[in-house]
Design a protein around this motif. Structure first.
Motif, PDB file in Angstrom:
ATOM      1  N   GLN A 318       0.841  -1.190   0.000  1.00 28.00           N
ATOM      2  CA  GLN A 318       0.000   0.000   0.000  1.00 28.00           C
ATOM      3  C   GLN A 318       0.878   1.243   0.000  1.00 28.00           C
ATOM      4  O   GLN A 318       1.897   1.311   0.685  1.00 28.00           O
ATOM      5  CB  GLN A 318      -0.909   0.019   1.227  1.00 28.00           C
ATOM      6  N   ARG A 319       0.488   2.233  -0.796  1.00 28.97           N
ATOM      7  CA  ARG A 319       1.244   3.478  -0.911  1.00 28.97           C
ATOM      8  C   ARG A 319       1.045   4.302   0.358  1.00 28.97           C
ATOM      9  O   ARG A 319      -0.076   4.473   0.838  1.00 28.97           O
ATOM     10  CB  ARG A 319       0.770   4.264  -2.127  1.00 28.97           C
ATOM     11  N   ARG A 320       2.149   4.818   0.911  1.00 29.06           N
ATOM     12  CA  ARG A 320       2.072   5.665   2.103  1.00 29.06           C
ATOM     13  C   ARG A 320       3.053   6.833   1.960  1.00 29.06           C
ATOM     14  O   ARG A 320       4.092   6.701   1.323  1.00 29.06           O
ATOM     15  CB  ARG A 320       2.418   4.863   3.369  1.00 29.06           C
ATOM     16  N   ASN A 322       5.505   9.417   4.032  1.00 26.37           N
ATOM     17  CA  ASN A 322       6.223   9.489   5.298  1.00 26.37           C
ATOM     18  C   ASN A 322       6.539  10.940   5.643  1.00 26.37           C
ATOM     19  O   ASN A 322       7.329  11.592   4.959  1.00 26.37           O
ATOM     20  CB  ASN A 322       7.515   8.671   5.206  1.00 26.37           C
ATOM     21  N   LEU A 328       9.459   3.835   7.448  1.00 30.44           N
ATOM     22  CA  LEU A 328       8.177   3.135   7.545  1.00 30.44           C
ATOM     23  C   LEU A 328       8.413   1.626   7.470  1.00 30.44           C
ATOM     24  O   LEU A 328       9.338   1.161   6.806  1.00 30.44           O
ATOM     25  CB  LEU A 328       7.245   3.555   6.411  1.00 30.44           C
ATOM     26  N   GLU A 658      -8.519  11.611   6.251  1.00 29.64           N
ATOM     27  CA  GLU A 658      -8.518  10.295   5.612  1.00 29.64           C
ATOM     28  C   GLU A 658      -9.947   9.774   5.559  1.00 29.64           C
ATOM     29  O   GLU A 658     -10.658   9.779   6.570  1.00 29.64           O
ATOM     30  CB  GLU A 658      -7.626   9.315   6.384  1.00 29.64           C
ATOM     31  N   GLU A 676      -6.284   9.995   1.372  1.00 32.70           N
ATOM     32  CA  GLU A 676      -5.608  10.618   2.507  1.00 32.70           C
ATOM     33  C   GLU A 676      -4.908  11.889   2.034  1.00 32.70           C
ATOM     34  O   GLU A 676      -4.222  11.884   0.997  1.00 32.70           O
ATOM     35  CB  GLU A 676      -4.563   9.674   3.109  1.00 32.70           C
ATOM     36  N   VAL A 692      -2.722  10.859  -1.179  1.00 28.91           N
ATOM     37  CA  VAL A 692      -2.624   9.454  -1.563  1.00 28.91           C
ATOM     38  C   VAL A 692      -4.021   8.977  -1.929  1.00 28.91           C
ATOM     39  O   VAL A 692      -4.972   9.178  -1.157  1.00 28.91           O
ATOM     40  CB  VAL A 692      -2.043   8.578  -0.422  1.00 28.91           C
ATOM     41  N   ASP A 714       0.197   8.637  -5.517  1.00 30.29           N
ATOM     42  CA  ASP A 714       0.540   9.663  -4.524  1.00 30.29           C
ATOM     43  C   ASP A 714       1.310  10.765  -5.225  1.00 30.29           C
ATOM     44  O   ASP A 714       2.063  10.521  -6.182  1.00 30.29           O
ATOM     45  CB  ASP A 714       1.367   9.073  -3.374  1.00 30.29           C
TER      46      ASP A 714
END
Length: 775
Positions: A318-320, A322, A328, A658, A676, A692, A714
Motif C-alpha cells: 500500500q502506498r504511504r 512518510n 516506515l 482520511e 488521505e 494518496v 501519490d
C-alpha cells in the motif's frame, strides 16, 4: 533502573504463584467448569462423507454433537439466540467436521465474502481451532462463511500474540490443503469440512486433541463459543479449548509434499532505451520453473526447500507518505517467509525485531532473485523450532530518473529460533541471525553480521482467579555492521521488560526498554535507536447497560518518556483518549488528544527535512494535536471510515484527512476507495499538500475463482500504479495466477498544478501455475 527491577521481581513472583495455581487446576477450564469433552466417531469401511454441505448421511447421527454454546457478546454467559450443533468424525486419512447452524431468520444471513482468507468482519461465520498436540499453546485455526469461503492460519506458542491485547495472534499466511462445502436451509445453514491428516502436524501416539468452536451471527453482533466464552479468553488461546478424544490409527502418508511451478510473462520498460542505458532491453519475456518441497522429518517437525522462488502473485504494498524522520515498516506478504513465521516473533509489542524477513529478497522495493531457501519448523517435545537459510543472487537495478544503476551483491541469510515451553502458557527462547554479503564490483565485501538474543514470556490466565497477567523480558545484541565501527557491546544491544494486565474492563501495562546507539540488526528492523524509554498505559473500558445501544466505552491515557543514552529528554508524549464508543451495531467512534515534546538535534532535523522536503531547524518543540475517527460496521452494503486530525507540527501546523468507502452490491463483489491528504504549513516555507489515492475492487465468482485489483497514486513520488490478479484454485493446493501490473509517472514534478504528463515506467503480464502432489 531500581524501580524497574523491583517491579520485575514482584511480577515474576506473582506469575510463578499464579502458574503454580494454574498447574493445580489444569483439568479445569478458566470458566471454572470442567473442560467439555467430545468423542470423534470413526467411520467404518463402508461409510463415506459426500462433501456437499448437507448433513444427510446417517453417519453424522452416530457422532456425539458439541452443543451448549454460550454467548460472549453481547451478553457474556447468556444462552445463544440461535442454536449450533457440531459433529466430528474421521477415517484413517481425514478429519470431518459437520456443523448445523440454525437461524430463525435465514434471510438475514450475511455472506459477502468469497475470496480465500478474506476477512469476515462483514459476514456470518463459523470458526474452529485444533490443538493437535494438546499443549494449550499452538494449533490450527479455520473459518468458513455461508458462501463457502475458506480461511485458515497457524496459532503461535508462548504468551504473546494479538487479539485485543490478550489473545494469541493467527498467522493467516498458512494455506492448508482442505475442503469445505456449505448449504442453505429454511432454518439456517450447514457445512461439511474435510481436513486431511497430511495437512496437520501431530503426535500419532496421542489420541486426544484440543478443539473449540465459535459462531458469529453478524446482524446481531452475537459471538458464541463452545467453551472459553469469557471476554478475558479467546478462541485462539488453545488453553481454553475443549477436548476431542478417540483419535486412533491416523495416517500422514510419507509426509512428502512436492509443488512444482512454472512462470511465464512479458515485461516492458519503455524508458530503458539502449541509447540511454547501454545494454538495457526495454522488452523481455521472463520464464522460469521452480520447486517447493516439504517433508515431515517427524510427525511434528516439517522441513521445506524452495528453488528459484518467484512471488509474482504477491500484491503490491500500500502506498504511504512518510512525514516523520523514521523509516516506515511494510508488512511481509510472501508466503514462503510468512508460513511458520510465528516462531520468530520476539518479545511482541516491545518494538524490537531481530529478524525481519523483508530484508531478504528485496532491495528498495525491487525483487532480488532467490536462488534457494531452506526452512525447518515445528515442535520437538517441549521445544518449538524455526530455521531459515536463504541464498539470494546479485541484482543490478535501474533508477529511471537519473539513468543510474545500483548493484546488490549475492547474499546468504540465516535465521534460527528456539522456544521452550514453561508452565502452561509461558516460554523462554533464543534467536540468532546472520547476514553474509558477497563482493561488490570493486571487490569489497562487508564482514558477516550476526545478531543473537533471548526473550522470556511469563503468561497466566489465572491471576487473581480468572484474570490475565504477563511479564516479558528480553536482551538482543548485534555485531558491528562496519569493521571500522567503534562501539561497545551495550552500544549494539537492546534490552527491556514489560508488565501487562490485559483484561476486558481494565487494561494496564508498562514497559521499559533501551536501544543502544549502534543497535542495528542486519536482518532485523529498527525504526529508532539510541534511547531509553518508559511507556505506561491505563485503559478503562466499562460496558454500560441500556445506554444508546452502546456495547463498550473506552477511556485511555498513554505516556511515553524517551531519553537518549545520556539520560537527556528527547521525546515526551501523552496520548489521552477522553472518549471511545463501541456500539452493538459494530460501529465505533474515537476521540484522541496528544501533547508532544520533541528535542531535535541537527541529524534528526536533517532526516525530517529530507522527508518533508522542507527545512526544520534543530531545537525544542511542544505540540498539541487532536484526532477524531470513526468506522461503520462492515456488515452494511455501504460502509466507511474517516479520520480527521490537526494541530501543531514542528514550526507550523498540519491538518490530516482520511476517508474510505466500501460498497458490496452483491455477494462476492466489492469496490473500495481510500483518500488521505495532509496539509502542512511550516515557517518560512510555502504550504504544501500531500495526497494518496487508492481504489481497489474484487469480483469473486466463487470460493475457487477471484479477480482483485487496485489502483494507487501519490503526489510525492508522482507514481500511478495498477495491479490486477486473477486466481483460480483448480483444487486445494493447485492454483493458477494471472497478474498484470502497469506503472506510470507524472513528469510534471516541478509544477503540480500542471496537467498530468504520464510516462510509462513499466508494464507486465505474468502467469504462474503450481501443482501440489502428496505422498
Amino acid at each position: 533502573m531500581t524501580h524497574t527491577n523491583s517491579a520485575a521481581r514482584i511480577a515474576i513472583v506473582a506469575l510463578l504463584m499464579s502458574q503454580a495455581h494454574l498447574e493445580a487446576v489444569a483439568a479445569q477450564s478458566s470458566n471454572g467448569d470442567a473442560q467439555p469433552v467430545m468423542a470423534a466417531y470413526r467411520l467404518t469401511g463402508v461409510e463415506t462423507v459426500r462433501l456437499d454441505g448437507l448433513l444427510d448421511e446417517a453417519l453424522w447421527q452416530k457422532a456425539q454433537p458439541a452443543t451448549g454454546f454460550t454467548q460472549r457478546d453481547p451478553v457474556e454467559g447468556a444462552q445463544p439466540t440461535e442454536p449450533t450443533e457440531v459433529y466430528v468424525v474421521y477415517d484413517a486419512n481425514s478429519l470431518y467436521i459437520g456443523a448445523m447452524l440454525y437461524d430463525s431468520d435465514p434471510t438475514g444471513i450475511l455472506a459477502y465474502q468469497k475470496e480465500r482468507d478474506a476477512g469476515l468482519f462483514s459476514d456470518d461465520r463459523f470458526m474452529w481451532i485444533l490443538d493437535t498436540f494438546h499443549d494449550g499453546r499452538t494449533g490450527y485455526f479455520f473459518e468458513i462463511n455461508p458462501a463457502g469461503l475458506r480461511g485458515d492460519g497457524l496459532i503461535g506458542g508462548g504468551g504473546g500474540g494479538g487479539g485485543g491485547g490478550f489473545g494469541f495472534g493467527v498467522n493467516k499466511s498458512w494455506d492448508g490443503i482442505w475442503d469445505a462445502r456449505v448449504a442453505r436451509h429454511a432454518d439456517g445453514w450447514s457445512a461439511e469440512v474435510e481436513i486431511p491428516f497430511r495437512t496437520l502436524n501431530f503426535n500419532p501416539n496421542q489420541d486426544t486433541w484440543g478443539i473449540n468452536f465459535q459462531r458469529t451471527v453478524r446482524r446481531k453482533s452475537e459471538e458464541t463459543l463452545w467453551t472459553g466464552y469469557r471476554r478475558n479468553q479467546q478462541l485462539t488461546r488453545p488453553v481454553h479449548a475443549g477436548v476431542l478424544t478417540g483419535l486412533q490409527d491416523l495416517s500422514q502418508g510419507l509426509g512428502l509434499e512436492v509443488t512444482p511451478y512454472v512462470v511465464a510473462g512479458w515485461r516492458n520498460t519503455p524508458i530503458a532505451e539502449p541509447t540511454t542505458l547501454p545494454g538495457a532491453d526495454p522488452t523481455d519475456f521472463p520464464t522460469d520453473v521452480g520447486l517447493d518441497l516439504s517433508y515431515n522429518v517427524t510427525s511434528s517437525l516439517r522441513a521445506a526447500v524452495t528453488v528459484n522462488t518467484d512471488f509474482a502473485e504477491v500484491e503490491v504494498d500500500q502506498r504511504r507518505v512518510n512525514l516523520t524522520r523514521f523509516p516506515l515498516r511494510f508488512p511481509e506478504q510472501r508466503d514462503f517467509f510468512l508460513e511458520g513465521s510465528g516462531v520468530f516473533s520476539f518479545a511482541p509489542r516491545n518494538g524490537v525485531t531481530p529478524f525481519f524477513s523483508r530484508n531478504i529478497g528485496l532491495s528498495s522495493g525491487n525483487p532480488v532473485p532467490i536462488r534457494y531457501g531452506l526452512r525447518l519448523g515445528g515442535q520437538a517435545g517441549r521445544y518449538e523450532l524455526g530455521f531459515l537459510q536463504v541464498h539470494t543472487g546479485d541484482l543490478t537495478s535501474i533508477d529511471f530518473d537519473d539513468a543510474d544503476t545500483t548493484f546488490v551483491p549475492t547474499e546468504q541469510f540465516t535465521a534460527a529460533r528456539v522456544k521452550r515451553t514453561l508452565f502452561s502458557q509461558s516460554s523462554v527462547g533464543v534467536v540468532y541471525t546472520r547476514r553474509a554479503s558477497g563482493r561488490d564490483p570493486e571487490g569489497f565485501a562487508p564482514p558477516d553480521r550476526h545478531t543473537i538474543g533471548w526473550d522470556l514470556d511469563l503468561y497466566t490466565s489465572s491471576f487473581l482467579g480468572n484474570k490475565n497477567f504477563q511479564f516479558e523480558a528480553f536482551t538482543v545484541y548485534n555485531t558491528k555492521n562496519d569493521a571500522d565501527e567503534s562501539s561497545t557491546f551495550w552500544d549494539r544491544a537492546a534490552r527491556g521488560i514489560r508488565i501487562n494486565y490485559p483484561n476486558d474492563i481494565w487494561r494496564i501495562h508498562t514497559s521499559y526498554r533501551e536501544l543502544g546507539n549502534e543497535f542495528r540488526p542486519a536482518v532485523g528492523f529498527t525504526q529508532r535507536n539510541g534511547f531509553r524509554r518508559l511507556q505506561p498505559t491505563i485503559t478503562f473500558a466499562p460496558r454500560p447497560r441500556n445506554l444508546l445501544d452502546l456495547r463498550q466505552l473506552e477511556f485511555e491515557i498513554q505516556y511515553e518518556h524517551l531519553m537518549d543514552m545520556d539520560w537527556k529528554l528527547e521525546t515526551r508524549q501523552t496520548d489521552l483518549k477522553p472518549l471511545a464508543l463501541r456500539f452493538n451495531s459494530g460501529d465505533r467512534f474515537d476521540v484522541q488528544i496528544t501533547q508532544l515534546y520533541e528535542r531535535l538535534e541537527t541529524d534528526d532535523a536533517e532526516n525530517l527535512s529530507d522527508n518533508l522536503e522542507a527545512d526544520v531547524p534543530a531545537g525544542r518543540y511542544t505540540m498539541w494535536q487532536w484526532q477524531v475517527s470513526g468506522r461503520t460496521a462492515s456488515r452494511r452494503i455501504i460502509s466507511g471510515n474517516f479520520e480527521v486530525g490537526g494541530g501543531d507540527f514542528w514550526t507550523g501546523t498540519r491538518n490530516r484527512y482520511e476517508f474510505g468507502v466500501t460498497v458490496r452490491p452483491y455477494p462476492g463483489v466489492s469496490i473500495g476507495t481510500e483518500f488521505e491528504t495532509n496539509r502542512v504549513s511550516l515557517a518560512g516555507v510555502e504550504p504544501f499538500t500531500t495526497n494518496v489515492y487508492r481504489v481497489e475492487g474484487g469480483w469473486h465468482f466463487s470460493p475457487w475463482t477471484s479477480f482483485t485489483g487496485n489502483l494507487q497514486y501519490d503526489d510525492q513520488s508522482e507514481l500511478l500504479g495498477l495491479f490486477a490478479r486473477f486466481r483460480w484454485i483448480l483444487t486445494p493446493g493447485n492454483d493458477l495466477f494471472i497478474v498484470h501490473s502497469y506503472n506510470w509517472q507524472n513528469r510534471n514534478l516541478d509544477n503540480p498544478r500542471a496537467d498530468f504528463d504520464l510516462v510509462t515506467l513499466s508494464r507486465g503480464l505474468t502467469t504462474k501455475l503450481n501443482f501440489t502432489h502428496r505422498f
